[in-house]
Every structure is written in C-alpha cells, then in structure tokens.
Enzyme design. Structure first.
Site, PDB file in Angstrom:
ATOM      1  N   TYR A 131      25.641 -96.088  46.540  1.00 25.36           N
ATOM      2  CA  TYR A 131      25.192 -96.556  45.613  1.00 25.36           C
ATOM      3  C   TYR A 131      23.764 -96.711  46.325  1.00 25.36           C
ATOM      4  O   TYR A 131      23.419 -97.220  47.004  1.00 25.36           O
ATOM      5  CB  TYR A 131      25.288 -97.608  44.820  1.00 25.36           C
ATOM      6  CG  TYR A 131      24.572 -98.039  44.429  1.00 25.36           C
ATOM      7  CD1 TYR A 131      24.972 -97.749  42.537  1.00 25.36           C
ATOM      8  CD2 TYR A 131      23.519 -98.933  44.401  1.00 25.36           C
ATOM      9  CE1 TYR A 131      23.373 -98.241  41.704  1.00 25.36           C
ATOM     10  CE2 TYR A 131      22.171 -99.574  43.197  1.00 25.36           C
ATOM     11  CZ  TYR A 131      22.296 -99.074  42.410  1.00 25.36           C
ATOM     12  OH  TYR A 131      21.300 -99.436  41.276  1.00 25.36           O
TER      13      TYR A 131
ATOM     14  N   GLU B  53      17.822 -94.336  40.580  1.00 26.50           N
ATOM     15  CA  GLU B  53      19.127 -94.000  40.726  1.00 26.50           C
ATOM     16  C   GLU B  53      19.421 -93.419  41.392  1.00 26.50           C
ATOM     17  O   GLU B  53      19.620 -92.754  40.947  1.00 26.50           O
ATOM     18  CB  GLU B  53      20.097 -95.617  39.770  1.00 26.50           C
ATOM     19  CG  GLU B  53      21.557 -95.747  39.747  1.00 26.50           C
ATOM     20  CD  GLU B  53      21.641 -97.076  38.630  1.00 26.50           C
ATOM     21  OE1 GLU B  53      22.063 -97.520  38.767  1.00 26.50           O
ATOM     22  OE2 GLU B  53      22.450 -95.666  37.647  1.00 26.50           O
TER      23      GLU B  53
END
Length: 390
Positions: free
Chosen positions: A109, A197
């Site tokens: 992530y 993101e």
C-alpha cells in the site's frame, strides 16, 4: 475533483511511475480490440467509476480469453455499480479499463494525503496492500509507515529509500520503488492533488514495481491552473444538480432529508442545517447562494432544490450584508410565480440590509409564505410545516 483509475495512471506514468499496459474502452468490441493490441494471455477488465472497493462489488473481472473480455465489458458497461463507497444509488459505468494481468509476488500500500492539521504532505505505506487503508489501520496499525514531507525541500531520496527498505524490498526492488515513490510524490505535488492512493503497488517476479491501481483527488480551488486535470472531469460521476449549481456559481451538496435549504454564506448554511436537525427535521441539501444573491440566482437555487423530489418544505435563510433583503425577497416571489410552486410550504427568514422592505414585498405578494424573524423560529416552522404536510 476525482478522476478515473486510467486517468490517474496516465498522470503517474508521465512522472516516471511504471504501470501495467492498459487501454480504456467504451464498448465490448473496443475492449476485445484493446486486449488484442495489448497482447498477453490474461487481462483484467475494470469498471471505471469514481469510487473504490470495485473488486468486492464485481467491478474487476479476470479474463483468460477474448470472449471473456467481451462478456466482462458487456456485463459492466451501462450498469450502475454499487460499492461500499458509492452509497446505495451506485455510480454509472460508461467505460472500462482493459489491462494486461501479469503475475506478481507482493502487494504494497502506498498513499499520499494532504494533512491539513500539520499543513504538510503525509506519505503512508504498508507491507499489506490490497486492503482499504481503514482495514490496515485497524488490523495492523503498528506496521503503518509514515513520512511527513517538509514543503521547503520536498520528499527526499533518502526518505524514499528508507521507506522502501522498511517495506522489506531487496536491493534491486528498492531502486525501482524509490523511483516510484518519488515519481508519485511529484505527480501529487505538481498537480495540486489532495489524495493519491496506489493500492496495490505490486512487485513482480522479475523485480518490477508497478502501480496496479491508482486513485487521485484534486483541489478544486487550484483547477484554474490545471487544465490537464479539468479536461479529465467526467460529469456522469457527479450529482447533476451539483454540476448545474457549479455553472451558476452556487455551492450545492445533495443530502437525504426533506427540508430544502437556500442560504447565503457557507457558515450560515451549516448553522441552518444544524438548527433543522435540532428542531427534529432533516436537511435535504447544503446550498450557499453566495454574496450576490440576485433574484436570478435565487430562482436558480429554487429550481435546484425542488428538483429533489424528497423535498417537502423549503427554508430560505438570508442574512443580508453585501446582499439586500428586498432583492432576495423579490427573487423568492419571482421564483415561486415562475416555477408555479404549489403544495410545498415555504419558510423565509430575512435579516440585515433593507429587511423591512423585503418583508413588505413578501407580505404584499399574496403568496402564502411563512415568515420568521430568527433562525430558531424558521427551523421550528419548517419542521412543523413538514410534519403538517406528511
């Protein structure tokens, strides 16, 4: 302002971030053609909407043949995809992204957010990719890696390198991860983004580091200098009322209540919504007509509010400083007559410049408008009118 995944990837790629080969398609036949042009033996067909959690909602389909690509595109295009982030109404799927599906070994992530409290860019990373950041923070909070970027110097190579090593990457992967981390930061900074993101950022068997998914949001106040971002706007993903409001320089956000609000000033609009809740009602919208609440703008505001069929009562709350109450009152009267508003109780509270002249216009109009002197009184009368109309 949000953009689609493929658009975010275009921005990332222009700043040196590696992405898998992919092409956007607007029809099943285009999707098949895209797969043939891309080559490979496996593809992923992804619904393009302004929301995450698409995979869990069936918006991401792995395909092994051209026929499966065509069927996946046919299943997605023209539908409304409902995910955990869209609400029950979902988002329309008008395009899909066809991407080569190569195997990978790890998911990571990587995110960038504008920390408004610190007035800094915060970089967030985790060894556990593929999950929502909320899940990562809840399940493995100790493994969240964070870097605060000093705006005077920006993100430094050594910070990106430390982050890559903390993610457990080997030497070859670290150099490529640093390139990705730095490139993504430049994409965030140079386009006035508020959120970026990459989830997941994957590591392949041959040590490549690829942005498998991407999500970006941008500061609306900076769009005047980011024409490349403005051109990526997809109106189908927004509430049409919000788009119409923007055309008339009105600030509108639709909610799920029954009492429509027309107010001048964002702070007063929020206070009005709070008072409606305090009185036992539910606001149907946030609507700030701004400092220049001319009769034309007020009429436009009425059309926007009444386009929501859930609205049973309209509350107009104007504190006139730059404005004039007589202007607003005339706008209210003109709007009621022009739109032929019937069966919807209307509560009006005016205060400030030319308030007596404004009240006189409303009284002499002959229209059954409920007047109030204070915000609390206006909220109480609006809720009472709603309960009486049920």
């Amino acid at each position: 302002m949000d953009v689609h995944e493929y658009q975010a990837k275009e921005i990332l790629a222009s700043h040196g971030v590696d992405i898998p080969p992919g092409t956007v398609a607007f029809s099943p036949d285009q999707a098949v053609y895209a797969a043939t042009e891309l080559g490979g033996s496996h593809w992923v067909v992804k619904a393009q909407i302004h929301a995450g959690a698409r995979g869990k909602a069936g918006g991401v389909k792995l395909c092994r043949t051209y026929h499966e690509v065509q069927q996946a595109a046919r299943d997605l295009l023209g539908k409304r995809l409902v995910t955990a982030q869209t609400g029950p109404e979902g988002k329309p799927v008008q395009r899909v992204y066809v991407e080569v599906a190569d195997p990978f070994e790890r998911e990571i992530y990587l995110g960038y957010v504008l920390d408004r409290k610190l007035e800094r860019v915060r970089v967030i990373a985790s060894k556990h990719g593929g999950m929502e950041i909320e899940e990562i923070a809840k399940n493995t909070p100790d493994e969240l890696l964070q870097v605060i970027v000093e705006p005077a110097v920006g993100l430094q190579q050594f910070q990106a390198r430390e982050l890559a090593f903390q993610l457990g990457l080997n030497i070859k992967q670290v150099s490529r991860a640093v390139k990705t981390i730095m490139g993504a930061y430049r994409a965030f900074r140079d386009n006035d983004a508020t959120m970026l993101e990459i989830n997941p950022l994957v590591v392949t068997k041959d040590d490549k580091v690829l942005a498998l998914d991407a999500k970006m949001s941008f500061d609306d106040n900076a769009l005047f200098r980011r024409r490349n971002v403005v051109d990526m706007n997809d109106p189908s993903q927004s509430d049409p009322r919000e788009a119409q409001a923007a055309e008339h320089s009105l600030n509108y956000i639709g909610l799920d209540g029954e009492i429509g609000c027309i107010v001048n000033g964002a702070g007063l609009a929020m206070a009005t919504m709070d008072m409606i809740k305090h009185a036992g009602g539910n606001p149907a919208n946030f609507l700030d007509v701004g400092g220049g609440a001319s009769p034309e703008r007020v009429a436009t505001a009425f059309r926007l509010v009444l386009s929501d069929r859930r609205v049973k009562v309209v509350l107009v709350n104007i504190f006139a400083g730059i404005n004039r109450c007589d202007w607003v009152a005339q706008g209210v009267v003109d709007a009621v007559r022009a739109e032929k508003i019937e069966g919807v109780p209307l509560v009006v509270r005016l205060a400030g410049t030319n308030v007596e002249a404004g009240k006189k216009i409303i009284t002499e109009s002959g229209i059954p408008i409920i007047q109030a002197d204070t915000l609390a009184e206006a909220a109480d009368k609006a809720v009472a009118a709603y309960k009486g109309a049920k």
